[in-house]
Design a protein around this motif. Sequence first.
Motif, PDB file in Angstrom:
ATOM      1  N   ASP A 149       0.819  -1.212   0.000  1.00 53.83           N
ATOM      2  CA  ASP A 149       0.000   0.000   0.000  1.00 53.83           C
ATOM      3  C   ASP A 149       0.850   1.260   0.000  1.00 53.83           C
ATOM      4  O   ASP A 149       0.330   2.362   0.039  1.00 53.83           O
ATOM      5  CB  ASP A 149      -0.931  -0.005   1.214  1.00 53.83           C
ATOM      6  N   ASP A 615     -11.627   7.880   4.892  1.00 56.17           N
ATOM      7  CA  ASP A 615     -11.923   6.749   4.011  1.00 56.17           C
ATOM      8  C   ASP A 615     -12.129   5.469   4.817  1.00 56.17           C
ATOM      9  O   ASP A 615     -11.846   4.374   4.359  1.00 56.17           O
ATOM     10  CB  ASP A 615     -10.812   6.559   2.980  1.00 56.17           C
ATOM     11  N   GLU A 627     -15.741   0.138  -3.880  1.00 58.70           N
ATOM     12  CA  GLU A 627     -14.674   0.515  -4.791  1.00 58.70           C
ATOM     13  C   GLU A 627     -15.266   0.798  -6.169  1.00 58.70           C
ATOM     14  O   GLU A 627     -16.428   0.509  -6.451  1.00 58.70           O
ATOM     15  CB  GLU A 627     -13.631  -0.605  -4.867  1.00 58.70           C
ATOM     16  N   HIS A 645     -11.160   7.700  -3.510  1.00 59.07           N
ATOM     17  CA  HIS A 645      -9.970   7.026  -4.020  1.00 59.07           C
ATOM     18  C   HIS A 645      -9.852   7.213  -5.527  1.00 59.07           C
ATOM     19  O   HIS A 645      -9.398   6.329  -6.249  1.00 59.07           O
ATOM     20  CB  HIS A 645     -10.007   5.531  -3.675  1.00 59.07           C
ATOM     21  N   ARG A 648      -6.658   6.318  -7.320  1.00 58.03           N
ATOM     22  CA  ARG A 648      -6.187   4.935  -7.330  1.00 58.03           C
ATOM     23  C   ARG A 648      -6.820   4.115  -8.445  1.00 58.03           C
ATOM     24  O   ARG A 648      -6.696   2.897  -8.452  1.00 58.03           O
ATOM     25  CB  ARG A 648      -6.483   4.261  -5.983  1.00 58.03           C
TER      26      ARG A 648
END
Length: 657
Positions: A149, A615, A627, A645, A648
């Motif tokens: 991560d 988050d 997600e 996110h 990402r």
Amino acid sequence: MNRVEAREEYLRAWKRAQKDYREKMAAGQYPYLPVLDDILQSANVESQLPIGTVEVPLELLVGTKTAGRTAAFASNFMPLLEPDTEFATKWISLCQAHVEEGIRDPIRCFEYLGRFYVQEGNKRVSVLKYFEADSISATVTRVMPQYSDNKEIRLYYEFVEYYPLCGLYTLTFTQEGSFARLQKALGKAPGEKWSDDDRADIVSLYNWIKKSYHARGGENMRTTVGDVLLLLIRVYTLADLKKRSPAELTKALDAIWDDVLAIEQPVPVKLSTKPAEPDQVKLIDRILPAAIRPGAAPKNLQVAFVHERTPETSTWTSQHEFGRSQLDQVFPGQVKTKAYYNAVSGENADELVEQAIAEGADIVFTTSPKLVGASLRAALKHPDIRILNCSVDMPYTGIRTYYTRVYEAKFISGAIAGAMSSGDRIGYVADYPNFGAPANINAFALGARMVNPRVRVDLQWTCLPDANPLKTFMDQGITVVSGRDTPAPGHPQREFGIFRIRRGGMLEDLASPFWHWGQFYENVVRSVLNGAWSKDAEGGARRAVNYWWGMNSGVMDVLFSRELPHDVRHLANILRQGIISGAIDPFACHIIAQDGTLMNEGHEGFAPEQILHMDWLCDAIDGHIPEFDELSEAARPMYRMQGIHKDRLPVEKEADL
């Protein structure tokens, strides 16, 4: 080039090495080239992959594979050994060969995290770096780190996915999702390979931007040339930039330089949590007419609102239009307003913003995150016009963004729901996993748990395929629900705010969060009229400004139903007054996340930036934050703009500019 001339070149390279060596030693830094074998001793490596023979940018060749030649080169790859050594003789021969024929044989090297370490061909690299060549042919083996991560590792894995599409090592970014944005800027479908022309266009643009950026000190900044390239593409368009001359590209970079400085900051966006105080009236203000006072606040304003939809088709637009009407009432004869509807990004949004400015607007509010691009382009053309976009966490200094602290109203709503529920389960409907959404959910749960320590909040998302939260709650026997924040036009039932499900499926209104956009717009306009506007941008490094005002500014509230019992209303009013006065902070309590992590011991709350970028969910909530892959197709564009996110998103997922 004869031997004597080549030896003179070696002497010059040797002097550069000596200078670099002394500077590194004086600064307490390692004076030689880094060694990959040493680096990998403390790294978790997954595999080694041969990727063939490619052109490697010389600026990315930073070290050697082994320690065998450590003392032969300074950290800039210039030769350290004396001119009468065998090493120097070979370097001189390579120098002659480069000038007369060019160095053609590929070197062998290893690549790790986007940097290259030479296994065979160190002197060839040294000669080419001395002559400031751009690249060298190399047979490359990629060393893949284990996924983690860690942001650097995530960025690298994103690059590895992207590399087969473009074949370029030059581009590097500091923000995740950048590769996908560039892919879309090129008009490429996810997974579509670049053509030779695509590659040539980007390399040419990159090199000119790099030259201008480094001339402004960019070589010593954290922000990469790739970051600046993508920022320019966001503000302008790739087609426009390709037509510009180097001088015009330099001007374009100058125009967005404040934005570059903003993204260079660890926190690029400054959150304004309440309206700034007006300037004190000075003696000169009383003597000189406003028309001739330098920097004087205007006496009259024209204010334009550019909406994505119409009041008839969107409750969101209707609420903002209601806010616009307050300006007409509060500032009669001083402020004139006008609305523009059906602005579509990429189609007519730029034209509508330009029309508003051409028709005299001094302030332009664009009320959808999707209109941020049109707002940015207008701000560059009209730096004297104040332009604000309704969104959060946008790092652009030419405009200001705005939203409200909804979590404060959600905390009160949670307490109402906890008091009104006959059981220990409450439903919560969330729309999108955008910035601020987890804070809203957590605040609601904390408010409910304050009233009922046993409460569980069942979280359902409308952005998931085939979502039907109300049916889910009814099937589970949940009777008190926090629904959508605003009603949907033409919807037969009142599924927004806090409501109770009665027998037969009838809904009973209890309370609802309320955006007082009229008060927000009044605050902004008043700040322009009284001179407080400039205060939000004062002090410290250049950063973008995001208005994130709450109940103490009058822009957020909770409306109570007549059906709400008096005792519950009394409790809600106590909480409301406490939040407005600052005596109550919804997050100043003991908080444990779903995974058991202690997030807060309860001594004090979180900083505004921590709340906005939450988050995680607290342990009173049953459900998760979805997600990107879980979202419905209709929900994905909003996530790309404001998702928690959004940076990402994997390469194969398109990203809005």
